[in-house]
Motif scaffolding. Structure first.
Motif, PDB file in Angstrom:
ATOM      1  N   PHE A  57       4.683   0.221  -7.746  1.00 22.83           N
ATOM      2  CA  PHE A  57       3.435   1.329  -7.279  1.00 22.83           C
ATOM      3  C   PHE A  57       2.497   1.363  -7.460  1.00 22.83           C
ATOM      4  O   PHE A  57       1.630   1.283  -5.871  1.00 22.83           O
ATOM      5  N   ARG A  58       1.785   0.569  -8.049  1.00 20.74           N
ATOM      6  CA  ARG A  58       0.349   0.691  -8.356  1.00 20.74           C
ATOM      7  C   ARG A  58      -0.353  -0.464  -8.202  1.00 20.74           C
ATOM      8  O   ARG A  58      -0.941  -0.797  -8.044  1.00 20.74           O
TER       9      ARG A  58
ATOM     10  N   THR B 118      10.279   3.555  -0.715  1.00 21.37           N
ATOM     11  CA  THR B 118       8.974   3.875  -1.286  1.00 21.37           C
ATOM     12  C   THR B 118       8.776   4.454  -2.505  1.00 21.37           C
ATOM     13  O   THR B 118       8.455   4.266  -3.734  1.00 21.37           O
ATOM     14  N   PHE B 119       9.676   5.537  -3.034  1.00 19.37           N
ATOM     15  CA  PHE B 119       9.467   6.252  -3.968  1.00 19.37           C
ATOM     16  C   PHE B 119       9.996   5.593  -5.239  1.00 19.37           C
ATOM     17  O   PHE B 119      10.055   5.311  -6.519  1.00 19.37           O
TER      18      PHE B 119
ATOM     19  N   PRO C 284      -0.803  -1.424   0.148  1.00 14.97           N
ATOM     20  CA  PRO C 284      -0.492  -0.449   1.733  1.00 14.97           C
ATOM     21  C   PRO C 284       0.906  -0.587   2.655  1.00 14.97           C
ATOM     22  O   PRO C 284       0.402  -1.774   3.212  1.00 14.97           O
ATOM     23  N   SER C 285       1.636   0.046   2.557  1.00 13.18           N
ATOM     24  CA  SER C 285       2.827  -0.038   3.090  1.00 13.18           C
ATOM     25  C   SER C 285       3.512   1.071   5.031  1.00 13.18           C
ATOM     26  O   SER C 285       2.352   2.304   3.911  1.00 13.18           O
ATOM     27  N   PRO C 286       3.925   0.753   5.180  1.00  7.37           N
ATOM     28  CA  PRO C 286       4.449   1.778   6.201  1.00  7.37           C
ATOM     29  C   PRO C 286       4.968   2.831   5.588  1.00  7.37           C
ATOM     30  O   PRO C 286       4.975   3.111   4.527  1.00  7.37           O
TER      31      PRO C 286
ATOM     32  N   ARG D 199       0.799  -2.976  -5.714  1.00  3.91           N
ATOM     33  CA  ARG D 199       1.545  -3.744  -3.858  1.00  3.91           C
ATOM     34  C   ARG D 199       0.267  -2.874  -3.065  1.00  3.91           C
ATOM     35  O   ARG D 199      -0.627  -2.415  -3.460  1.00  3.91           O
TER      36      ARG D 199
END
Lengths: 312, 182
Positions: free
Chosen positions: B78-79, B72-73, B83-85, B81
């Motif tokens: 990041f800005r 994720t990091f 929402p992911s798991p 996408r």
């Protein structure tokens, strides 16, 4: 299974922040603790994002902790510090707003001597505002790192008995801790010289325990506030010796209690005043855990406030 | 919203065979006594990597090193996408320096997740090599990434979604092709 997103736009204080939001910030804080243990303690998450640290009041550790958190997320960091004495408060904040607009900042971390300054700033800027302490109002990131440290140590916050010792009336650390801990289901008691306990504090759901020994008999953990020597001049605290005798966390005092009580301190420590040197260096003090947790929880706050918003 | 048309690409038995074959191919490359590590990409790659490591441990009796990485990091969106798991910690409980590694994921699509995983692993050290094992390659690459160990290749269209379901998280083992209208 979607990523939990916080409902907050800014972090101005913990008053009114939901338990769900606090839990998300703490959970991700633990994830960032893992990042801080890697050989390369840096991730590219906030690459290209501009963060300014505006400090209108002296600070060393909070400012460094924020700066580390920002750099370990790869944000572009700008620091701006002004001495408190050179500040014309009303004009200062207006100029601040204009400058932030001009510099196209994505986030502002601000410490300011005036209570409510962060709230005021958030009304006028597009950037995310994070309160790094506003007068005697709130210091939410300190309370979150205290809660992360307590959760790490005890595995829970609910039902935990936390005492806060010191000048409660003037402490933003105490206020933010009270709001946050009560929201998370902990029990909170405050202890200190009578004139430094705010008269309405029990209305918040906090109990007042005037005697330190009674508090130590009850608490699982105590948060020892720094005695602000600058307040001594104002006549609020008569002398260091008197304070130590009445409220200091001394070896003798702790030895009277059989249970191991976990000790927190927001720093900087006045050794021999509010806490004895041996106590501060003992295993039951988690003061250095608080420091690393401070970086982790600030990374978590920046990550969630600057990340994608929940689809709306 | 209309329900997507579903086609099963793999059932539980076929998945077990495929995982067995992937493990066998990795063992052929790293026979008993080889020092190597397997790293799963959260979440489903993590579970697949445990299955593969379990097979290798049972057959060779060797202590395969097993880790998991959360990308994720390191994502490049990041800005923007969706929402992911939920993000979780990476856990690589061994030194990766000079160690050959096999990265495991469920679906290979754009290659961006693999890129992020490689970058993330590099923060832990300098592995001797990194190979990639995936259950399904659906095509559609946006980066020069390919699988070294491949379960199934199925070229999917843009309106199609490959859904890998695993017992550990979804309650059953299967691979579905979901076709959305339009």
């Amino acid at each position: 299974m979607t990523e939990p997103t916080v409902s907050l736009t800014h972090l101005l204080g913990l008053e009114g922040v939901s338990a769900a939001d606090i839990q998300i910030l703490l959970d991700t804080g633990f994830t960032f603790r893992e990042v801080l243990d890697r050989p390369i303690k840096k991730v590219p998450t906030l690459s290209g994002i501009n963060v300014v640290n505006l400090f209108f009041e002296n600070s060393t550790r909070t400012r460094i902790s924020f700066e580390l958190a920002e750099k370990r997320l790869s944000a572009d960091v700008t620091n701006f510090s002004v001495g408190g004495s050179s500040l014309d408060k009303g004009e200062g904040l207006k100029d601040t707003v204009l400058n932030i607009h001009a510099m196209k900042m994505d986030a502002v971390v601000m410490r300011h001597p005036v209570p409510g300054a962060a709230v005021q700033l958030s009304r006028f800027v597009d950037a995310v505002v994070i309160n790094a302490g506003d007068g005697s109002h709130e210091h939410p990131t300190q309370a979150l790192l205290d809660m992360l440290s307590l959760q790490e140590r005890f595995g829970r916050l609910k039902g935990l008995k936390v005492g806060i010792i010191g000048d409660i009336a003037h402490s933003r650390v105490a206020r933010s801790n009270i709001f946050g801990l009560l929201t998370m289901g902990a029990e909170v008691a405050v202890c200190g010289p009578g004139h430094l306990i705010p008269p309405q504090v029990e209305a918040l759901g906090v109990s007042v325990v005037p005697d330190v020994d009674d508090l130590l008999g009850w608490a699982d953990a105590v948060n020892v506030l720094r005695i602000q020597r600058e307040r001594m001049g104002a006549g609020l605290i008569p002398s260091v010796r008197e304070y130590r005798a009445g409220f200091g966390l001394t070896n003798e005092r702790l030895a009277r209690h059989k249970r191991e009580i976990i000790i927190l301190h927001p720093g900087p420590i006045n050794r021999g005043v509010e806490i004895d040197s041996d106590v501060a260096d003992s295993d039951q003090a988690i003061i250095l855990d608080q420091v690393i947790n401070g970086v982790a929880v600030r990374m978590s706050i920046l990550y969630h406030l600057l990340g994608p918003r929940a689809a709306g | 919203m209309t329900q997507p048309r579903k086609v099963r690409l793999m059932d539980a038995g076929q998945m077990a065979e495929t995982v067995q074959r992937l493990a066998a191919e990795i063992m052929a490359r790293y026979p008993a006594g080889s020092d190597m590590g397997i790293i799963g990409i959260r979440t489903r790659g993590d579970h697949l990597s445990r299955r593969i490591a379990g097979i290798i441990r049972a057959e060779l009796g060797s202590a395969v090193k097993l880790g998991t990485v959360d990308v994720t990091f390191h994502r490049d969106d990041f800005r923007t996408r969706l929402p992911s798991p939920q993000v979780g910690p990476s856990d690589i409980p061994f030194g990766v320096d000079d160690l050959p590694l096999v990265l495991v994921d469920d679906v290979l699509y754009t290659g961006r997740t693999v890129r992020a995983a490689i970058n993330s692993i590099m923060d832990f050290g300098r592995p001797a090599s990194i190979e990639l094992a995936v259950l399904v390659d659906r095509g559609g690459r946006e980066l020069p990434v390919q699988a070294d160990y491949l379960g199934l290749a199925h070229a999917a269209a843009a309106n199609e979604h490959i859904q890998v379901r695993l017992e550990e998280v979804d309650g059953s083992d299967e691979v579905l092709l979901l076709e959305y209208g339009g």
